[in-house]
Design a protein around this motif. Structure first.
Motif, PDB file in Angstrom:
ATOM      1  N   MET A   1      -8.778  -4.972  -3.156  1.00 26.14           N
ATOM      2  CA  MET A   1      -8.612  -3.758  -3.956  1.00 26.14           C
ATOM      3  C   MET A   1      -8.707  -4.111  -5.438  1.00 26.14           C
ATOM      4  O   MET A   1      -8.262  -5.165  -5.868  1.00 26.14           O
ATOM      5  N   HIS A   2      -9.287  -3.220  -6.215  1.00 23.48           N
ATOM      6  CA  HIS A   2      -9.456  -3.447  -7.655  1.00 23.48           C
ATOM      7  C   HIS A   2      -8.102  -3.490  -8.341  1.00 23.48           C
ATOM      8  O   HIS A   2      -7.166  -2.765  -7.976  1.00 23.48           O
ATOM      9  N   LEU A   3      -7.984  -4.334  -9.371  1.00 18.14           N
ATOM     10  CA  LEU A   3      -6.698  -4.497 -10.049  1.00 18.14           C
ATOM     11  C   LEU A   3      -6.207  -3.211 -10.694  1.00 18.14           C
ATOM     12  O   LEU A   3      -5.008  -3.011 -10.867  1.00 18.14           O
ATOM     13  N   ASP A   4      -7.094  -2.308 -11.101  1.00 19.75           N
ATOM     14  CA  ASP A   4      -6.677  -1.056 -11.747  1.00 19.75           C
ATOM     15  C   ASP A   4      -6.199  -0.024 -10.746  1.00 19.75           C
ATOM     16  O   ASP A   4      -5.621   0.985 -11.131  1.00 19.75           O
ATOM     17  N   THR A   5      -6.442  -0.244  -9.453  1.00 20.89           N
ATOM     18  CA  THR A   5      -6.017   0.718  -8.424  1.00 20.89           C
ATOM     19  C   THR A   5      -4.558   0.462  -8.086  1.00 20.89           C
ATOM     20  O   THR A   5      -4.167  -0.681  -7.848  1.00 20.89           O
ATOM     21  N   PRO A   6      -3.706   1.528  -8.050  1.00 22.66           N
ATOM     22  CA  PRO A   6      -2.287   1.298  -7.731  1.00 22.66           C
ATOM     23  C   PRO A   6      -2.102   0.748  -6.327  1.00 22.66           C
ATOM     24  O   PRO A   6      -2.844   1.095  -5.410  1.00 22.66           O
ATOM     25  N   ALA A   7      -1.117  -0.141  -6.176  1.00 23.63           N
ATOM     26  CA  ALA A   7      -0.806  -0.686  -4.860  1.00 23.63           C
ATOM     27  C   ALA A   7      -0.239   0.423  -3.969  1.00 23.63           C
ATOM     28  O   ALA A   7       0.357   1.387  -4.442  1.00 23.63           O
ATOM     29  N   THR A   8      -0.419   0.271  -2.651  1.00 21.79           N
ATOM     30  CA  THR A   8       0.051   1.267  -1.684  1.00 21.79           C
ATOM     31  C   THR A   8       1.348   0.777  -1.039  1.00 21.79           C
ATOM     32  O   THR A   8       1.402  -0.349  -0.527  1.00 21.79           O
ATOM     33  N   LEU A   9       2.391   1.653  -1.057  1.00 24.04           N
ATOM     34  CA  LEU A   9       3.673   1.347  -0.423  1.00 24.04           C
ATOM     35  C   LEU A   9       3.857   2.233   0.798  1.00 24.04           C
ATOM     36  O   LEU A   9       3.504   3.406   0.783  1.00 24.04           O
ATOM     37  N   LEU A  10       4.421   1.637   1.860  1.00 24.35           N
ATOM     38  CA  LEU A  10       4.837   2.417   3.024  1.00 24.35           C
ATOM     39  C   LEU A  10       6.359   2.354   3.120  1.00 24.35           C
ATOM     40  O   LEU A  10       6.936   1.268   3.264  1.00 24.35           O
ATOM     41  N   LEU A  11       7.004   3.534   2.988  1.00 21.75           N
ATOM     42  CA  LEU A  11       8.462   3.632   3.054  1.00 21.75           C
ATOM     43  C   LEU A  11       8.845   4.173   4.432  1.00 21.75           C
ATOM     44  O   LEU A  11       8.358   5.227   4.836  1.00 21.75           O
ATOM     45  N   VAL A  12       9.696   3.447   5.143  1.00 19.43           N
ATOM     46  CA  VAL A  12      10.095   3.847   6.491  1.00 19.43           C
ATOM     47  C   VAL A  12      11.622   3.962   6.519  1.00 19.43           C
ATOM     48  O   VAL A  12      12.335   2.963   6.307  1.00 19.43           O
ATOM     49  N   ASP A  13      12.134   5.201   6.780  1.00 23.19           N
ATOM     50  CA  ASP A  13      13.590   5.433   6.860  1.00 23.19           C
ATOM     51  C   ASP A  13      13.802   6.741   7.613  1.00 23.19           C
ATOM     52  O   ASP A  13      13.055   7.707   7.436  1.00 23.19           O
ATOM     53  N   ASP A  14      14.825   6.768   8.447  1.00 24.87           N
ATOM     54  CA  ASP A  14      15.071   7.981   9.239  1.00 24.87           C
ATOM     55  C   ASP A  14      15.844   9.041   8.459  1.00 24.87           C
ATOM     56  O   ASP A  14      16.027  10.164   8.952  1.00 24.87           O
ATOM     57  N   PRO A  49      -5.143   0.704   6.791  1.00 24.63           N
ATOM     58  CA  PRO A  49      -5.006  -0.763   6.881  1.00 24.63           C
ATOM     59  C   PRO A  49      -4.711  -1.433   5.546  1.00 24.63           C
ATOM     60  O   PRO A  49      -4.241  -2.565   5.522  1.00 24.63           O
ATOM     61  N   ASP A  50      -4.966  -0.733   4.420  1.00 30.45           N
ATOM     62  CA  ASP A  50      -4.830  -1.365   3.110  1.00 30.45           C
ATOM     63  C   ASP A  50      -3.486  -1.054   2.470  1.00 30.45           C
ATOM     64  O   ASP A  50      -3.400  -0.595   1.340  1.00 30.45           O
ATOM     65  N   VAL A  51      -2.413  -1.306   3.208  1.00 31.42           N
ATOM     66  CA  VAL A  51      -1.053  -1.147   2.683  1.00 31.42           C
ATOM     67  C   VAL A  51      -0.608  -2.488   2.115  1.00 31.42           C
ATOM     68  O   VAL A  51      -0.743  -3.526   2.761  1.00 31.42           O
ATOM     69  N   HIS A  52      -0.072  -2.447   0.862  1.00 35.75           N
ATOM     70  CA  HIS A  52       0.320  -3.683   0.188  1.00 35.75           C
ATOM     71  C   HIS A  52       1.747  -4.127   0.532  1.00 35.75           C
ATOM     72  O   HIS A  52       1.993  -5.305   0.772  1.00 35.75           O
ATOM     73  N   VAL A  53       2.684  -3.169   0.506  1.00 36.87           N
ATOM     74  CA  VAL A  53       4.112  -3.493   0.702  1.00 36.87           C
ATOM     75  C   VAL A  53       4.725  -2.457   1.643  1.00 36.87           C
ATOM     76  O   VAL A  53       4.465  -1.250   1.523  1.00 36.87           O
ATOM     77  N   ILE A  54       5.537  -2.960   2.586  1.00 38.40           N
ATOM     78  CA  ILE A  54       6.307  -2.082   3.496  1.00 38.40           C
ATOM     79  C   ILE A  54       7.785  -2.249   3.165  1.00 38.40           C
ATOM     80  O   ILE A  54       8.291  -3.379   3.104  1.00 38.40           O
ATOM     81  N   ILE A  55       8.467  -1.136   2.922  1.00 36.04           N
ATOM     82  CA  ILE A  55       9.930  -1.146   2.729  1.00 36.04           C
ATOM     83  C   ILE A  55      10.530  -0.373   3.902  1.00 36.04           C
ATOM     84  O   ILE A  55      10.268   0.817   4.077  1.00 36.04           O
ATOM     85  N   SER A  56      11.318  -1.065   4.699  1.00 36.87           N
ATOM     86  CA  SER A  56      11.842  -0.432   5.914  1.00 36.87           C
ATOM     87  C   SER A  56      13.359  -0.539   5.961  1.00 36.87           C
ATOM     88  O   SER A  56      13.953  -1.568   5.611  1.00 36.87           O
ATOM     89  N   ASP A  57      13.966   0.560   6.419  1.00 36.40           N
ATOM     90  CA  ASP A  57      15.396   0.532   6.720  1.00 36.40           C
ATOM     91  C   ASP A  57      15.613  -0.271   7.997  1.00 36.40           C
ATOM     92  O   ASP A  57      14.710  -0.376   8.839  1.00 36.40           O
TER      93      ASP A  57
END
Length: 626
Positions: A1-14, A49-57
Motif C-alpha cells: 500500500m502507498h505510504l500516503d494511504t491511511p492504514a486500515t484497522l479492524l476493531l472487534v468488540d461485542d 485482505p489488506d488490513v494492517h492492524v486488528i484490535i480485538s477484545d
C-alpha cells in the motif's frame, strides 16, 4: 500500500459503545472497519485482505479474542493487539502463542498510549510488507537472470547467489552459501586477484565495473563485464557487495566486426579515389605505349623496351583492380561459371608463377554446381592465394585446390546467409598464421612480408570479390601446420555460360562514324581519340559535359558518344541523361577508372580504364551494330 494511504484497522468488540469509542479515537488517522464478534471479523478479513492492524477484545460470547486472533492469523498478516478488561494472564499468553499479538492494553485504555501502540503496529506492518516485496523482487531477479548474480558479506562469503553463479563455479548452490568465493578457485593467483578487486570496490564505496578476459582450457577466450556494487549500511560503511557478471563475448565480436566494416568502408573510399586517378594515368601510359608499338619500331630492342613498359603498366592495372575489389568499387561482371573449368584454365599460369619447389594438387568435385562469379577476378584471386601460399613455404611444399558443393545454414559460417554455395579451398603446408595475424588478414595494406615484397591487398581483394559476389572468405590456420583459405560463392540458378575468347587484334571499322569523345583528362582524351581514329572513325574531342551538349546540338552527324563517367561540374550520368533528351537513339559508351555499380545508368555499356585498343574497338563495334 502507498505510504500516503491511511492504514486500515479492524476493531472487534461485542459492546457497541466500545466500538464507537475506539472508532472515534482512530478514524481521523486510519481507515476503520468494525465487527461485533469474532466470526463477523473473520468474514471482514476474507473480504478485506489488506488490513494492517486488528484490535480485538478478549472476552466475547461467540469466540474469545485469543481464539479469533489465532484464526485471523491463518488468513491475514495484520498486526494484532488484544484488549482485556481484567487480568487474564492465560488469555494473553494464549494470544501471544497463537495469535502472535504485538501487544495488549487494558480496559479502560489510555488514549495516547493506545494510539501510539496502533501507530507502531501499522508502521511494523508497512515495513514487513516492504521487506516481503523486496525479498520477492530479489528472489525473482536471482531466479530469472541468466547472468551470474551474487551478494557477499564483508568477508567475501556468499549470502545470496543465483543458479547461474553456482554453475559458473561448478558447485551446487547450497554448497556455495556462507563460503568465500575466492577459496573456491583452483588458481591461487586468481583467488588473490578476486580478493583485491572485491576489497577495492568496498573501499571505494561506489560501483566499479571492469571487463575481464577469461581463458579456459581447450576453449576460445571469453570477455566478461563484472559490476561490483557496494551496499552501504546506515553509517555509510559498506556491509555487503553485490556482483553482476555479463558475458559480452558476442557483443565484443559484433563491435569488432562493425569497426572492421567502418574501417574497410573508409579505406575503400580512399582506394576508389586513388584508383580513379591511377587508372587515368595508366590509360594514357598504356594507350601511348600501344600506339608507339603499332607505329613500327625501327629496332627490335626498342620494341622489347616498349613491350616491357606495357607489361609494367598492366601490373599497375592489376594493382588497381585489387584496390577496387577490396573496396567493392569495382563493377564485377558476375556470370554463371563452371568453377572447375576456371581452375583448370588458370593452372598453367599458376605453375609458371609458383616455381619448381611447389607441387600443385587438384581435388575437383564431380557434378559441381555453377557459381556466380566474375571469371577474370576469380582467376586473379586464385593467383593471389597461391602466391601467398608459395611465400609461406620458402623451402618448398604443396598447394591443394579443392572444390565442393555445400549447403550452409543460417549463422553457420560467419557473415554468410543460409543457402547453397560452391566452395573453393586453397590449402598449403606452410608456416601457418598465429591468431593475431589471422585477425588482421583481410585488412587492406596489412602484410607480414618484407618492405617491397607485398602490397597487403591480396587477401583483402579476395574478400572483397567474394562479398561483392554474395559469398564470403574464411581462413583456418594453425602455426606450423599450414593455412586453408576457402572461398564461398553463391550457387547459380542457371547453367554455366561458355567462356568466349575475344580476338585481341582490332579490325578497322566497317562503317566509320563521327565519334564525340568527352573526358576532362587531356591525356586520356587524346589516347581514346587516337585509338578511334586508327579504327577509321572521325573524332570530335571536348573536355566537359557542357561542351559535349553544344557539339550534339551543332553537329547532327555525330553517330556515337564516348564519355568519361566521373567529371567535374557535369558527371557522365548527367551528360548521358541530357544527351538522350536531345538524341534519343544516340549510342553511348561510358568509360570509368572506377565505378560504384549503383551509379552506372542501367542499360549503358561501361568500359573500364585502363583499356587496350582492342577492348575499345570491340565495344564500339557492338554499339554500332546494335
Amino acid at each position: 500500500m502507498h505510504l500516503d494511504t491511511p492504514a486500515t484497522l479492524l476493531l472487534v468488540d461485542d459492546e457497541p459503545e466500545i466500538l464507537v469509542a475506539l472508532a472515534d479515537l482512530f478514524e481521523d488517522e486510519f481507515r476503520v472497519l468494525t465487527a461485533p464478534s469474532g466470526p463477523h471479523g473473520l468474514e471482514i478479513l476474507a473480504a478485506e485482505p489488506d488490513v494492517h492492524v486488528i484490535i480485538s477484545d478478549q472476552r466475547m460470547p461467540e469466540m474469545t479474542g485469543d481464539a479469533f486472533l489465532g484464526r485471523a492469523r491463518q488468513v491475514s498478516q495484520a498486526e494484532a493487539l488484544l484488549l482485556t478488561g481484567y487480568a487474564d494472564l492465560e488469555a494473553v499468553i494464549n494470544a501471544l502463542n497463537h495469535g502472535r499479538i504485538a501487544g495488549y492494553a487494558p480496559k479502560p485504555w489510555e488514549p495516547a498510549a493506545l494510539l501510539s501502540m496502533v501507530r507502531n503496529a501499522a508502521e511494523r506492518f508497512r515495513l514487513g510488507r516492504s521487506l516481503e516485496t523486496e525479498q520477492a523482487l530479489l528472489q525473482g531477479l536471482l531466479e530469472s537472470s541468466a547472468d551470474p548474480l551474487s551478494f557477499k558479506d564483508a568477508q567475501g562469503r556468499f549470502v545470496r547467489l543465483n543458479a547461474a553463479k553456482a554453475a559458473a563455479l561448478a558447485r551446487p548452490l547450497e554448497a556455495c552459501l556462507h563460503h568465500e568465493e575466492a577459496a573456491m578457485l583452483d588458481r591461487p593467483a586468481a583467488a588473490a586477484a578476486l580478493r583485491r578487486a572485491d576489497a577495492e570496490a568496498m573501499a571505494r564505496r561506489r560501483p566499479v565495473e571492469v571487463v575481464e578476459q577469461r581463458q579456459e582450457a581447450g576453449a576460445p577466450p571469453r570477455w566478461v563485464r563484472i559490476s561490483r556494487i557496494p551496499i552501504l549500511g546506515r553509517d555509510g560503511q559498506p556491509t555487503h557487495l553485490a556482483t553482476v557478471e555479463h558475458d559480452m563475448t558476442e557483443q565484443r565480436a559484433l563491435e569488432e566486426r562493425l569497426h572492421q566494416a567502418e574501417k574497410m568502408q573508409a579505406l575503400g573510399t580512399m582506394a576508389g579515389g586513388i584508383a580513379h586517378d591511377f587508372n587515368n594515368l595508366l590509360t594514357a601510359i598504356l594507350g601511348s605505349l600501344e600506339l608507339l608499338l603499332h607505329s613500327g619500331m625501327a629496332q627490335p630492342r626498342q620494341e622489347r623496351l616498349v613491350k616491357n613498359a606495357i607489361l609494367a603498366a598492366e601490373r599497375g592495372s592489376t594493382l588497381t583492380q585489387r584496390l577496387l575489389s577490396f573496396s567493392r568499387k569495382r563493377d564485377l561482371q558476375l556470370r554463371a561459371s563452371d568453377v572447375n573449368r576456371l581452375v583448370t584454365d588458370v593452372e598453367d599460369l599458376l605453375l609458371r608463377s609458383l616455381g619448381d619447389a611447389i607441387t600443385l594438387h587438384r581435388q575437383l568435385a564431380d557434378a559441381l554446381w555453377p557459381a556466380m562469379v566474375d571469371p577474370e577476378q576469380f582467376g586473379l584471386a586464385l593467383l593471389n592465394l597461391c602466391i601467398n601460399s608459395r611465400d609461406a613455404m620458402p623451402e618448398g611444399g604443396s598447394i591443394t585446390l579443392r572444390t565442393r558443393n555445400v549447403s550452409v545454414g543460417e549463422e553457420e559460417v560467419g557473415d554468410l546467409a543460409g543457402g547453397d554455395y560452391v566452395a573453393i579451398a586453397v590449402s598449403d603446408t606452410g608456416s601457418g598464421m598465429p591468431p593475431e595475424v589471422m585477425a588482421q588478414a583481410f585488412e587492406p595494406f596489412f602484410t607480414t612480408k618484407e618492405v617491397g615484397k607485398g602490397t597487403g591487398l591480396g587477401l583483402s581483394m579476395v574478400y572483397g570479390l567474394t562479398r561483392q559476389s554474395g559469398g564470403t572468405t574464411v581462413i583456418t590456420s594453425v602455426p606450423g601446420e599450414g593455412t586453408t583459405v576457402e572461398l564461398f560463392l553463391p550457387r547459380a540458378l542457371r547453367p554455366a555460360e561458355a567462356q568466349a575468347s575475344q580476338d585481341g587484334v582490332p579490325q578497322p571499322a566497317a562503317h566509320p562514324v563521327t565519334v564525340l569523345v568527352v573526358d576532362d583528362d587531356p591525356a586520356v582524351r587524346r589516347v581514346t581519340a587516337t585509338f578511334l581514329a586508327d579504327l577509321g572513325h572521325r573524332v570530335v574531342e571536348v573536355p566537359d559535359g557542357e561542351a559535349a551538349l553544344r557539339s550534339l546540338r551543332d553537329n547532327p552527324g555525330i553517330g556515337l558518344m564516348v564519355s568519361d563517367l566521373v567529371m567535374p561540374r557535369m558527371s557522365g550520368v548527367e551528360l548521358t541523361r541530357n544527351a538522350r533528351s536531345l538524341r534519343p537513339a544516340l549510342p553511348i559508351l561510358l568509360l570509368t577508372g572506377y565505378a560504384d555499380p549503383a551509379r552506372v545508368p542501367e542499360g549503358y555499356p561501361v568500359l573500364r580504364k585502363p583499356f587496350r585498343r582492342a577492348d575499345l574497338a570491340h565495344c564500339v563495334a557492338e554499339l554500332l551494330q546494335g
